[in-house]
Design a protein around this motif. Structure first.
Motif, PDB file in Angstrom:
ATOM      1  N   GLN A 171       0.861  -1.359  -0.061  1.00 22.10           N
ATOM      2  CA  GLN A 171       0.049  -0.107  -0.030  1.00 22.10           C
ATOM      3  C   GLN A 171       0.881   1.374   0.142  1.00 22.10           C
ATOM      4  N   LEU A 172       0.559   2.240  -0.933  1.00 25.48           N
ATOM      5  CA  LEU A 172       1.208   3.686  -0.911  1.00 25.48           C
ATOM      6  C   LEU A 172       0.794   4.063   0.692  1.00 25.48           C
ATOM      7  N   TYR A 173       1.908   4.784   1.108  1.00 25.64           N
ATOM      8  CA  TYR A 173       1.641   5.176   2.655  1.00 25.64           C
ATOM      9  C   TYR A 173       1.587   6.584   2.447  1.00 25.64           C
ATOM     10  N   TRP A 174       1.416   7.341   1.266  1.00 20.64           N
ATOM     11  CA  TRP A 174       1.016   8.972   0.926  1.00 20.64           C
ATOM     12  C   TRP A 174      -0.309   8.816   0.731  1.00 20.64           C
ATOM     13  N   THR A 175      -1.220   9.411   1.495  1.00 19.67           N
ATOM     14  CA  THR A 175      -2.709   9.383   0.991  1.00 19.67           C
ATOM     15  C   THR A 175      -3.029  10.207  -0.153  1.00 19.67           C
ATOM     16  N   TYR A 176      -2.122  11.180  -0.324  1.00 21.53           N
ATOM     17  CA  TYR A 176      -2.465  12.068  -1.849  1.00 21.53           C
ATOM     18  C   TYR A 176      -2.048  11.429  -3.050  1.00 21.53           C
ATOM     19  N   GLU A 177      -0.873  10.999  -2.723  1.00 20.52           N
ATOM     20  CA  GLU A 177      -0.501   9.876  -3.897  1.00 20.52           C
ATOM     21  C   GLU A 177      -1.487   8.671  -4.387  1.00 20.52           C
ATOM     22  N   LYS A 178      -1.917   8.192  -3.365  1.00 17.90           N
ATOM     23  CA  LYS A 178      -3.007   7.015  -3.356  1.00 17.90           C
ATOM     24  C   LYS A 178      -4.161   7.584  -4.134  1.00 17.90           C
ATOM     25  N   GLU A 179      -4.436   8.742  -3.743  1.00 24.33           N
ATOM     26  CA  GLU A 179      -5.772   9.435  -4.568  1.00 24.33           C
ATOM     27  C   GLU A 179      -5.357   9.355  -6.158  1.00 24.33           C
ATOM     28  N   ILE A 180      -4.247   9.840  -6.441  1.00 20.28           N
ATOM     29  CA  ILE A 180      -3.837   9.987  -7.753  1.00 20.28           C
ATOM     30  C   ILE A 180      -3.686   8.666  -8.361  1.00 20.28           C
ATOM     31  N   MET A 181      -3.191   7.706  -7.722  1.00 15.88           N
ATOM     32  CA  MET A 181      -3.031   6.355  -8.502  1.00 15.88           C
ATOM     33  C   MET A 181      -4.275   5.927  -8.346  1.00 15.88           C
ATOM     34  N   GLY A 182      -5.219   6.044  -7.605  1.00 15.61           N
ATOM     35  CA  GLY A 182      -6.539   5.627  -7.570  1.00 15.61           C
ATOM     36  C   GLY A 182      -7.391   6.395  -8.821  1.00 15.61           C
ATOM     37  N   ALA A 183      -6.976   7.582  -8.895  1.00 14.82           N
ATOM     38  CA  ALA A 183      -7.943   8.093 -10.098  1.00 14.82           C
ATOM     39  C   ALA A 183      -7.254   7.444 -11.280  1.00 14.82           C
ATOM     40  N   VAL A 184      -6.130   7.261 -11.553  1.00 13.21           N
ATOM     41  CA  VAL A 184      -5.749   6.989 -12.965  1.00 13.21           C
ATOM     42  C   VAL A 184      -6.038   5.491 -13.199  1.00 13.21           C
TER      43      VAL A 184
END
Ligand code: SF4
Lengths: 330, 366
Positions: free
Chosen positions: A240-253
């Motif tokens: 799991q990515l541990y940076w929330t905002y990067e995780k959102e970016i990853m989730g979006a793409v």
């Protein structure tokens, strides 16, 4: 007492929450103006050269509030969900600003710490204690301020998911309105990926959003998708990515490519952005394997307008030439 | 199964020992060189930090030597390091390599997962108890290596014959490699230290005392900083450094190599940086304050270009510097950095420090 909120970094995510909360504490809230040349060059001058452009802009926004407010609101946002962090710079931000505060004659800083890494409900107590210690509020009053703030934030997020962008909802930062030159049926759906403080800051991105709209793009942004969906979509990695905002970016793409929601993706990342420099590898891989054209745009304080326009023109032209339109599922 | 993992300073001495005890074949990548970095940088994202690029180079060289299993250390942020492994695996697979990939997450995260990683390496025969014993002995060896390297940094400034200390260090390393049981390691450690202490020294020499602080990889891996510490020693500079391999593997232990408990260092940082920001950000600030109080002449901060925790520290250092009247030189490295430029800046810095003390430096190559 007047409190200033710099229009940079997490402003784009949490303004409704913070503004309501501070107002409920009985404070007057003032935000800094849209990023402009002066603000950015102030920031560039005081900030360490290697810092990313949004942090530099943050310093500039603090300066822009100087003399106008009695205190600056610079929270230490450590974590906004369990087992995760924000970018390290958000953890150090109050200290970084404090290190130049004397020199720049900045007003005192209000730096509540928000950390939900261990316990998700923890931040409520952190804010209640902040209200009690700094402003002598009773627990009851602090709780009701918190509730009002939570409602404001929920409304904000609801409108975003309903298809509006932070640009429509927060004091606008569009520099100009698009003049539609392109017929509706020819327009392409472009996913605009990146941190809100980069993509919605019209000055930092050379008015990217308006330009894309002018070129005939129907923009899709991560905020339009429910947060839970983004988090769910971001789980296709072995760790799991541990940076929330990067995780959102990853989730979006992942969401856009899986459901063929976009014809192409433009990924805006700040030069020297630590988390993005790694996540970029995963994002580019994802776009490649799903056959979705992706263009990465790295921005910094020197980004020239001409180069940017040429690149996005070339990219949108390429999308226009692609025959088969993707089918929208979602 | 042939295991490889990236280099970091003298970590490989300890890995050699560890894999030997586990009965695992260890493919040690060739020592890191410019070639390693060139290969790594070519296949890494432009804005990744230098350590990642060097890791990729080590991995590729290890794979080309026949390794089929890669091990990478993990972590849980907020700095980038804990996510390196995942990205490195992606890059290497995209290049077409086939391998088994293992992330070794910190012990504190879950003893079971930690144990499982080793179990996979050495299936069947490894009990939790046995693993613990093995780790303890290898760790003791690692600490012994750290101790002799630490002593070297201090003695070199006083050596009479150019190169004696480095030669003694090589001897000492060999001695330690051959020690096997805990007792032997402790014995060899004492003898090794004596070897270094016996280097002919000039106690009258007036030397500069410089602290080296910063990001762990840059501090631990001499290749990445152009062997700066050795060069400084030859210029007659006594050095202490804030991070050591074993301190890094088991942070917060009471008997740290650096000599100070984590709480002390954090406490010194608190007025300037009152929160963990990942990596060594807080330690860097705390160590500068400590070294300033211990009357060091100056500090050199080393970091990979773009390192987030260190950039936070760098942003705060000017205030520390003013409050404690201690000169700090910040050096950021990436694959474009040239040795000559670094040495020039260091020399200018040393001149400044000497002038402040009214001292002229006499090193063994001066
Ligand atoms: S996430 Fe990236 S752009 Fe944002 S503050 Fe951190 S380093 Fe800068």
């Amino acid at each position: 007492m007047r409190v200033g909120i710099p229009r940079s970094l997490l402003y784009y995510k949490y303004l409704p929450f913070w503004k309501t909360f501070l107002a409920e504490l009985g404070l007057e809230v003032e935000t800094s103006p849209l990023t402009n040349k002066k603000i950015l060059s102030w920031g560039v001058e005081v900030a360490e050269n290697e810092l990313c452009v949004p942090v530099k802009a943050f310093y500039g926004h603090c300066m822009a509030l100087r003399g106008k407010v009695d205190a600056l609101f610079v929270p230490r946002v450590v974590s906004v969900e369990e087992r995760a962090y924000t970018c390290p710079k958000f953890l150090g931000l109050p200290d970084m600003v404090a290190a130049v505060a004397d020199q720049l004659e900045l007003p005192p800083l209000l730096t509540p710490k928000l950390n939900q890494r261990e316990k998700p409900r923890e931040f409520k107590w952190q804010l209640i204690n902040f209200a009690r210690e700094e402003f002598g509020l009773s627990v009851l009053d602090a709780v009701s301020a918190l509730e009002a703030a939570t409602r404001a934030q929920k409304d904000y997020q609801k409108s975003l998911v309903a298809g509006r962008t932070p640009l429509d909802l927060l004091p606008a930062s569009r520099l100009n309105r698009p003049r539609w030159k392109i017929e509706k049926k020819e327009r392409k759906r472009i996913g605009l990926l990146g941190h809100p403080y980069n993509i919605y800051d019209g000055y930092i991105t050379q008015n990217l959003i308006a330009r894309l709209e002018e070129m005939g793009a129907d923009l899709v942004v991560p905020e339009m998708t429910d947060h839970h969906v983004l988090m769910q979509e971001a789980t296709d990695v072995p760790k799991q990515l541990y940076w929330t905002y990067e995780k959102e970016i990853m989730g979006a793409v992942n969401h856009w490519t899986r459901n063929r929601m976009v014809d192409g993706v433009i990924y805006v990342l700040a030069f020297a952005c630590g988390p993005d420099s790694l996540v970029q590898v995963l994002i580019e891989h994802r776009a490649r394997t799903h056959n979705v054209p992706l263009m990465s745009l790295t921005i910094d304080e020197h980004s020239g307008e001409a180069g940017l326009v040429t690149r996005i023109e070339a990219f949108t032209d390429m999308l226009m030439r692609k025959k088969k339109p993707a089918e929208a599922v979602a | 199964m042939k295991v490889t993992c990236p280099h970091m300073g003298h970590l490989h001495w300890m890995l050699d020992d560890l894999f030997g005890r586990l009965g695992v074949e260890y493919v040690k990548p060739p020592p890191t060189t410019t070639k390693t970095l060139t290969i790594g940088a070519k296949h890494s994202p432009e804005f990744a930090c230098l350590p990642l690029k060097i890791n990729i180079g080590n991995f590729i060289q290890g794979l080309d030597m026949g390794a089929d299993t890669l091990i990478m250390a993990g972590g849980h942020g907020p700095c980038r390091f804990g996510y390196y492994g995942i990205v490195e695996e992606r890059i290497l697979r995209d290049l077409g390599y086939d391998f088994r990939f293992m992330m070794l997450e910190p012990f504190g995260d879950g003893k079971w997962a930690f144990y499982k990683t080793f179990e996979t390496l050495s299936p069947g025969s490894l009990s939790l108890r046995k693993l613990w014993k093995i780790l303890k002995v290898s760790f003791t060896k690692g600490r012994a290596f750290d101790q002799i390297h630490k002593r070297t940094l201090q003695v070199r400034a006083y050596e009479v014959n150019h190169g004696d200390t480095t030669r003694a260090l090589r001897e000492a390393e060999k001695m330690l490699t051959q020690a096997f049981t805990t007792e032997e390691i402790e014995e060899a450690g004492r003898e090794a230290l004596a070897l270094i202490d016996n280097v002919e020294q000039d106690p009258e020499r007036r030397v500069l005392k410089v602290g080296i602080v910063g990001e762990f990889f840059l501090l631990l891996e001499p290749f990445s900083n152009f062997g700066l510490e050795e060069a400084l020693g030859h210029m007659g500079v006594y050095i202490e450094r804030s991070v050591w391999v074993t301190d890094w593997i088991a942070p917060g232990r009471d008997n740290k190599i650096y000599g100070f408990h984590k709480d002390i260092v954090d406490g010194k940082a608190a007025p300037y940086l009152n929160h963990n920001v990942g990596g060594e950000g807080r330690e860097t600030i705390g160590s500068i304050v400590l070294m300033a109080e211990r009357k060091f002449d100056g500090i050199i901060q080393l970091l990979p270009f773009g390192c987030m925790p260190e950039n936070i520290a760098t942003s705060i250092i000017p205030k520390v510097q003013r409050d404690h009247d201690i000169p700090v030189l910040t050096l950021a490295f990436d694959e474009q950095t040239g040795r000559a430029g670094v040495i020039t800046r260091v020399e200018a810095f040393l001149d400044l420090l000497s002038a402040r003390r009214g001292l002229s430096l006499v090193g063994t190559n001066a």
